[in-house]
Structure formats: C-alpha cells, structure tokens
Scaffold this active site. Structure first.
Site, PDB file in Angstrom:
ATOM      1  N   THR A 202     -15.557  34.797  49.121  1.00  0.00           N
ATOM      2  CA  THR A 202     -15.660  35.790  49.817  1.00  0.00           C
ATOM      3  C   THR A 202     -16.174  35.215  51.316  1.00  0.00           C
ATOM      4  O   THR A 202     -16.169  33.893  51.558  1.00  0.00           O
ATOM      5  CB  THR A 202     -16.836  36.644  49.516  1.00  0.00           C
ATOM      6  N   ARG A 230     -10.635  45.823  39.284  1.00  0.00           N
ATOM      7  CA  ARG A 230     -12.042  45.110  38.953  1.00  0.00           C
ATOM      8  C   ARG A 230     -12.534  44.773  40.328  1.00  0.00           C
ATOM      9  O   ARG A 230     -11.988  44.736  41.637  1.00  0.00           O
ATOM     10  CB  ARG A 230     -11.423  43.490  38.734  1.00  0.00           C
ATOM     11  N   VAL A 231     -13.946  45.161  40.315  1.00  0.00           N
ATOM     12  CA  VAL A 231     -14.825  44.891  41.571  1.00  0.00           C
ATOM     13  C   VAL A 231     -15.622  43.958  41.176  1.00  0.00           C
ATOM     14  O   VAL A 231     -16.396  43.718  40.141  1.00  0.00           O
ATOM     15  CB  VAL A 231     -15.458  46.147  41.930  1.00  0.00           C
ATOM     16  N   GLY A 232     -16.076  42.992  42.220  1.00  0.00           N
ATOM     17  CA  GLY A 232     -16.930  41.919  41.782  1.00  0.00           C
ATOM     18  C   GLY A 232     -18.348  42.289  42.667  1.00  0.00           C
ATOM     19  O   GLY A 232     -18.557  43.463  42.667  1.00  0.00           O
ATOM     20  N   ASP A 233     -18.994  41.456  42.894  1.00  0.00           N
ATOM     21  CA  ASP A 233     -20.539  41.644  43.555  1.00  0.00           C
ATOM     22  C   ASP A 233     -20.373  41.973  45.156  1.00  0.00           C
ATOM     23  O   ASP A 233     -21.460  42.415  45.394  1.00  0.00           O
ATOM     24  CB  ASP A 233     -21.193  40.371  43.324  1.00  0.00           C
ATOM     25  N   THR A 253     -21.750  34.337  47.445  1.00  0.00           N
ATOM     26  CA  THR A 253     -19.936  34.114  47.112  1.00  0.00           C
ATOM     27  C   THR A 253     -19.673  33.335  45.708  1.00  0.00           C
ATOM     28  O   THR A 253     -20.882  32.676  45.427  1.00  0.00           O
ATOM     29  CB  THR A 253     -19.369  33.401  48.046  1.00  0.00           C
ATOM     30  N   GLY A 254     -18.969  33.619  45.177  1.00  0.00           N
ATOM     31  CA  GLY A 254     -18.798  32.902  43.873  1.00  0.00           C
ATOM     32  C   GLY A 254     -18.269  33.810  42.723  1.00  0.00           C
ATOM     33  O   GLY A 254     -17.570  34.958  43.065  1.00  0.00           O
TER      34      GLY A 254
END
Lengths: 334, 334
Positions: A202, A230-233, A253-254
């Site tokens: 990110t 899909r959704v990340g953090d 980020t990660g």
C-alpha cells in the site's frame, strides 16, 4: 499598572501560543516486501528516493503552512496514488480477473472521525473519496458502486478502470498466473506471490500538524491476483489505519489478512496507551503478532511528541519522514 | 509396578481431561434500540423470548455434543438469519434503494482466524459465507458480487435479493422515507431513524466450547435507509466482531459507524488483557466511548472463565444466554 499587566498577559499568551505549537512531522510508506539492494537497479532506487522525498515535501508544505494533518495526509497520498511506482491508484496491482479494485481509508486523530472506501475502480483518488465519506456522509465505510456513486455526487474526478492499469502490472499478473498454472498450485498459493514479486502493500501517511492533531491514511490496489471482491486491511479502521490524538497515528502495509486478524493499527494505539509501551515497542509488538500468525509487512506510526516508528519484517519497506527537527530521510532497505 | 504407574498415569490423564473440560456457554443478541415494554405488544414480546430461547438451545446443543464454538455460533446465527423478527437474513432492513445489503463476520478465538462478507444480497446464510471465506479462501474479507461468486462456488444456497425482503421492512422504509421527505431533512437525518423505528443493529453470538475455545459471529442487514454501498461494523473484525482465547469473544450491535471508529470489539479485548479490567468493565468502558462519540448500541462479551457481559446504552437489547451453570435467561429491556 493595568496597562502593564495587560501587556504582560498579552505577551504571555502570544509566547505561550508560539511555543505551544507543535512542530509538524510527516511519515510515509510506499509498501513493504522483497525489496533488496542487490536486486534494485540504481536508476529505480533513485526514482523511489525521489518520489518518497517529493511526497514528503508535499505533505510537509501543507503542515508548514498551517494546514491540518488530515489535508497533509490526503495531499501526500494523492501524489503517491498518481505515481505508477506504488501499489495505489495508477500502478495498482490487479486482481485475478485483471481488474483494479482499490481501497483507501483516512482517520482524524482529533475527533476519531474516519472514512473508507473499498472495491472501487472509477474514483481517480480513492483517498479523497475516503475523506469525503468521513466529512460529507453519515457513514464511515462505503464499498463498490455505491461508493463510486457517492464520490461522483461529491464532484470527485471519475475515470475508467483502465486508467489505473499500467503495462508493468499486466505483465506481473500474467507472469504470476502463468507460474501458478505451471505449478498447478491450489488456491492457497495466491497468498505468497506478492513477496516474490516485491509489490506488497500500500501507500500510507501519518502526520502531526501545528495544532497537535494527528491523522492517518492508507491507499492500495490490494494484493496481486487477489480474488475478485477481496478486501485487505487498508480500508479497515483499526487494522490498516488508526489515529487518536491520545495515542498515535498508524498506517500499515503488508499481507492484509494478517493485519486484519491482529487488528494492527488499533493494537499499536492500545499497547501504547493501555500498557504504556513506547511507540517503537508498541509497533514492534503488534508486528511480532502478525509474524507469529504467519504474515509479513510493516507499519509507520507517529505520536504527538513527534516519536516515529517504522518497523517491518520484510526485506525492505519504502519509507521516509520529515521529523520535528525538519530532518528528512528516505529509506528502502533494512 | 510399571502397570501400576501406567494405570495411575492413565487415570490422571482421564481425570485431568474430564475436569479440564470447560462448561459450555453461549450468549446472543438480536439487536439494540428503542425496545420498551410500554410499546411492546405482549404477543411480540413472547415471540421474541421464544426465538431467543430457541436460538440459544440450537447453539448450546452443538456445544453439549462436543461441537466447536465456531459451529455453535454459525448454527445459532443461521437460525436468527432465517427468522424474520431480526435484522439479519430474512427480515433485514432495506437500504435507500429498497434493496437488502447483508454483512456478516465470524472469528475463531483459538487461532485468530476470521472471515467476513459485506454488501451481499444473494447468499441465503451470510454467516456461513463468512465462515467459508475464513476456512476455504486465503482471504479474510470479501465483498459484493465477488463474495457471492465465492459462496456459490463453495456450494452455499443462493437466493434472489427478494428472498430477504419482508412486507414489514418495505412498510418501515416507506414510512421512514416519507417522514424524512416531509421533514425536508438533509442527508444527515438518515442517521437517527433506526432508533425511532426500533430495529437497530444485528444479530450476534459468542460461545465457549468444551475445549475452551471462544468464537464470535455477527450478521446484519445494516441500517435502515442506509446509502447503497454503506457497510457498518458487523463485518469489520475488531469493530463488530472479535474473538481471542487469551481475552474474550465479542459481538456488537448498534450504530455501526461509531463502533468502527471506537474499534469496539477489539477495544474490549484490549482493555481486558492490557489493563486487566473485568469483562464487564471492559465492555462498559468501550460502550462509554461509543456514547461519548454520539453513538448507541450494545455488545455481548464472553471469556474463557464463562464470565458474561451484555451492556447497552439504548432502551433495550434483545439478548440471552445459557451460562456455565446451564442457566438460561432471555431479556429484552433494561
């Protein structure tokens, strides 16, 4: 005598105002992953340093001019979204259908107000959409076409999904999908390729303004070859982004799945205020949990005292800051 | 002699196993809001008590039979999703376009694994989709059509959006939209009507199984007249749902925007472990922050010792439990 004491009072207030002002600080990241000096062409290294420095200067200028940390975060991230070098906005990684699906969030540490968007592909600056969700809607989190309709109504610049797609990202996706096919790997295989490809994460920014207010923001194209939907953090308040004047501002980020499960951004804030850990200790401890769960990545964190933490457990993380002594540094590796 | 000590060892292990077993506990909520005895028809009151009791028995049966807390949470929530009385699954409130948009999440306290879906309208049991995201995908959070495609591939029963719509919810939305129009209120007005209408929130379940593992799950139709694309706290790990064996399991209900900003579910877990507050104190303190920010709602929380907390700052909250002494209670009001 009355005049004298009034003058004293005025002087006192003026001096107090001048010295009570906070020194602006800004910290950014541009993703973590397999970023190694040995693999990095010198010209790309230079390009990354320059982009990070420019992003920092944009945000710092806002802060120096008396702007809010919220505006500094937005302006800095807009620059990073528009730069094809980073996995956000233009240059975002593509999902398993070769589409961009962008996520972003922002949070105001003074009020705990927050805004986020996820799964959007027509809003030129997702970070600005997140800010408008916060400021102009009764909601915090909007997704997909609903978020796009809202952004359009608010007058944000709309683009076609193709706008975000760069030839480099198409190539990377094709390469990865071919390799996965060759290896006949199962679905779980889509977890790891980000690290190999080195575009992991990110962009994010945390800032402290002269009024002493913290803000945090994060924007991303997500994870290469992620499943459609899909959704990340990054858009999850408490996972990828958190800001609270009483604690700290964080952007992560990660490998987003692990950052959600470990509630990383708010965990850092909680460890700092509830367990009186230093910012560095708190950030490291949250990241250690991510690692224990099997995830990797990094965070940037900033508190009102101007302390900065930027731990990561990958080979490298694009990052930089301008601290309270106006010292600028941009870094790529361990 | 060898036989004797082996027999001792065997006995010790068996006794240890028997006594180390945890007594199952299950706690549920069915939404918080303007739930007042004075306004409640006796037959509806009876219906709510009966539904809550039936939901509790379904989950408890699973636990008694040695099932996991995760399965108990899922089974209990499936029942509540299928019951038109609650704002989840069938009977969900409708968005400003008169569409259902459902959200759900689930978390395993033993592993910190989690799954969530948001903005879906074709998956009959959103909570099962959340569980499959957790167990059968490399991801934690999936939204919209992507989540629906995934659920379909996994063999979940798919329905048309109309399946979720009840005449009562169409009437409530029409009544509300007419009133808002009459009052010529601005957009911000859509914040408050839930409370007036009394259908505020979600359904949720937290459980402790015989192996001592906690789980939490939440499912919702969201907020009546919400903007198309809006997502609340229910599918946000750390906001509406959190579970960690080392702390507690939490499911929230209420004005989701405030629960996201205050990171309620994880905040309770953090206050308990990092500040050594009791479960009740931790839950109350997190809810106090929600109230301070201007929000209302409630939470259910459960720890490994079988402690239960169910605070709310609304007039009422549909709720119930079967505790470690097998005592069942269902409650509606303060």
């Amino acid at each position: 005598m009355k005049c004298l004491s009034l003058s004293f009072l005025t002087n006192f207030l003026i001096m107090n105002y001048l010295f009570a002002q906070y020194q602006p600080v800004i910290v950014i990241h541009g993703g973590a992953g397999t970023i190694r000096k040995a693999d990095m062409p010198p010209e790309k290294e230079k390009e990354v340093h320059e982009a990070l420095a420019k992003a920092l200067r944009i945000g710092y200028q806002t802060l120096e001019n008396g702007g809010t940390s919220l505006d500094a975060v937005e302006q800095t991230i807009i620059f990073l979204e528009n730069h094809p070098l980073f996995n956000a906005g233009v240059g975002s990684v593509l999902n398993n259908k070769a589409q961009p699906e962008l996520d972003a969030s922002i949070m105001n540490g003074a009020t705990l107000e927050a805004g986020a968007v996820a799964g959007v592909s027509r809003i030129k600056q997702p970070i600005s959409a997140a800010k408008l969700v916060m400021q102009k809607s009764p909601h915090v989190f909007m997704i997909g076409k609903g978020a796009e309709q809202f952004a359009k109504e608010q007058g944000l610049e709309m683009v076609k999904p193709n706008y975000f797609i760069t030839p480099e990202q198409i190539n990377q996706l094709k390469k990865l999908q071919k390799r996965l096919k060759d290896q006949k790997k199962n679905q779980k295989a889509s977890l790891s390729p980000n690290q190999e490809i080195g575009k992991f994460g990110t962009v994010g920014c945390v800032a402290l303004d002269k009024a002493g207010n913290l803000a945090a923001g994060t924007s991303t194209g997500g994870m290469i070859n992620k499943r459609y939907g899909r959704v990340g953090d990054a858009p999850i308040i408490g996972a990828g982004t958190y800001a609270d004047n009483n604690s700290c501002a964080v952007s992560a980020t990660g490998h987003g799945e692990y950052f959600i499960r470990a509630n990383v951004a708010f965990r850092i804030a909680a460890l700092k205020t509830m367990q009186n850990l230093s910012l560095q200790q708190a950030a490291q401890q949250a990241l250690d949990l991510v690692q224990k769960l099997g995830g990797s990545g990094g965070v940037i964190a900033l508190d009102r005292e101007g302390n900065i933490a930027m731990p990561f457990n990958t080979d490298g993380m694009y990052r930089g800051y301008i601290d309270k002594n106006k010292r600028m540094e941009t870094l790529l590796y361990k």
